[in-house]
Write a protein that holds these residues in place. Structure first.
Motif: not given
Length: 452
Positions: A9-21, A61-73
């Protein structure tokens, strides 16, 4: 029940608490190996170096990025195998409207907060789907399109394929388009639309019609998508490409200007904006867009030699030959030599325009190949411009005639005309126009050959 203990598994989130959850939830459903990525670039690095089996990606994902942009990239660089599960995690109820429109969709999405049981149910459903399409994925990856279509055809009529009806039709259309059968792809997309008005299917019809050079029909279809789903940005790219093919460069640039402001980190779109601006005569916008691409498209290998040639071309268009020469001489010989004839011809042509002493010998050495070979429209334009600047009128006229007789004639017409005017050869350009028109009339008047 699927066994997730052997899945990475790879968990992608810019918030530490959210990653842990998310890690806790993943472990609850049986995950043993769970890695983290804290931002967009970290995620790309980890996926590129060791592709996980299952990705849980937050939409923001922060810095103006989104998971959708990551998927497209990831899809852009073929970093995400079909077998890999990409699930979007979002707190936005409205995400359903986004995912229903886009062409590059995640395997599923889940809205926070959610329970381990709900995640498990979703993952098991995706695993079943991946297993169903496994044989098809293999043939598609190897570009065995006929075999891929045969598998889809058999699956479409099976009892097991009933839950995946629209996905089978969608994959059929995509394979048909990839294999060059635009008419069959159009029919497949229209088959989908007969049952449900998916914006991506309507966009697929437009792409298929564009491939068939049925530009007016394609424009009508994509206008419906753009008007109905303004957050479907890929539809704007399709519209811009169709507008350029129709010779409506100002409209293409306007469309891309607007959507680029909303997606400033989409560098494929920036490249398209540069092309539209160049054809529209807005050289400063083209140059700025390409400079942004070369400086900021940070994915390893994203900025290509062709991008640097485009930047040099934009400097020439702006009248800045010194900057163009600087870009061109900065390219290593090893980079040039691995290019095909099109790339080498464009390099030699642009260098001959920006620095005659350095570029003319290389350009002259390619002349026999430039007379005898089929070239891409952009390369023909470069060769034509260099030939005009070197007063090699025969070479220039041959490439101008090829361009005027091609399906890209509307797209490049103004660029050819302006170059001939720049060199005081307006009358010669009109004569080329006349000869191309006469040949077309003669061709249309020749009756089709009957049986011998």
């Amino acid at each position: 029940m699927a066994d997730f203990s052997q899945k990475r598994f790879l968990v992608i989130d810019d918030q530490p608490l959210a990653r842990d959850a998310l890690r806790t939830i993943a472990q609850t459903v049986g995950a043993f190996a769970v890695e983290f990525a804290s931002n967009y670039q970290d995620a790309i690095y980890r996926i590129r170096n060791n592709t996980p089996d299952i990705i849980l990606c937050d939409y923001v994902l922060g810095e103006g990025r989104s998971g959708q942009q990551l998927l497209e990239e990831l899809r852009r660089f073929n970093l995400l195998p079909d077998e890999c599960i990409f699930m979007m995690v979002t707190g936005e109820q409205a995400y359903e409207q986004v995912v229903s429109a886009v062409e590059l969709v995640p395997d599923d999405y889940i809205i926070k907060p959610f329970s381990p049981d709900k995640l498990l149910l979703r993952l098991e459903r995706i695993v079943a789907k991946k297993n169903f399409f496994a044989a098809y994925y293999k043939e598609k990856r190897q570009q065995e399109y006929a075999r891929a279509l045969a598998i889809l055809n058999a699956q479409r009529d099976s009892e097991a394929g009933r839950p995946y009806r629209f996905e089978i039709l969608r994959q059929e259309a995509e394979v048909q388009l990839a294999s060059g059968d635009a008419e069959a792809a159009e029919a497949s997309y229209r088959n989908i639309l007969d049952n449900y008005e998916f914006p991506w299917a309507r966009a697929g019809v437009a792409r298929s019609l564009h491939k068939q050079n049925r530009l007016t029909e394609a424009r009508d279809e994509i206008e419906r998508v753009v008007a109905g789903t303004p957050h479907f940005f890929d539809a704007s790219d399709i519209k811009a490409n169709i507008c350029m093919a129709q010779g409506e460069h100002a409209e293409a640039q306007k469309v891309l200007d607007e959507v680029s402001k909303k997606t400033p980190r989409n560098y494929l779109r920036k490249r398209l904006l540069a092309e539209a601006a160049t054809l529209n005569g807005d050289m400063e916008t083209a140059r700025a867009a390409l400079a942004d691409v070369v400086a900021n498209d940070t994915m390893p290998g994203a900025v290509t030699t062709e991008d640097r040639l485009s930047l040099a071309r934009s400097h020439i268009d702006k009248g800045d030959k010194i900057s163009a020469e600087k870009v061109l001489v900065g390219l290593r010989d090893s980079e040039i030599m691995v290019l095909g004839l099109d790339g080498q011809a464009s390099f030699a042509a642009l260098l001959a325009i920006s620095s005659v002493d350095k570029g003319k010998p290389r350009f002259a050495g390619l002349r026999p190949a430039l007379l005898a070979s089929e070239l891409e429209p952009a390369t023909r334009l470069d060769v034509m411009r260099a030939a005009l600047s070197l007063t090699d009128n025969d070479l220039a006229d041959r490439h101008a005639e090829h361009l005027m007789a091609s399906p890209d004639a509307k797209k490049v017409f103004s660029a050819i005309r302006s170059q001939y005017a720049l060199h005081g050869r307006e009358n010669d350009f009109r004569e080329i126009q006349r000869q191309v028109a006469l040949k077309r009339i003669h061709h249309d008047d020749v009756p089709a050959a009957g049986p011998g």
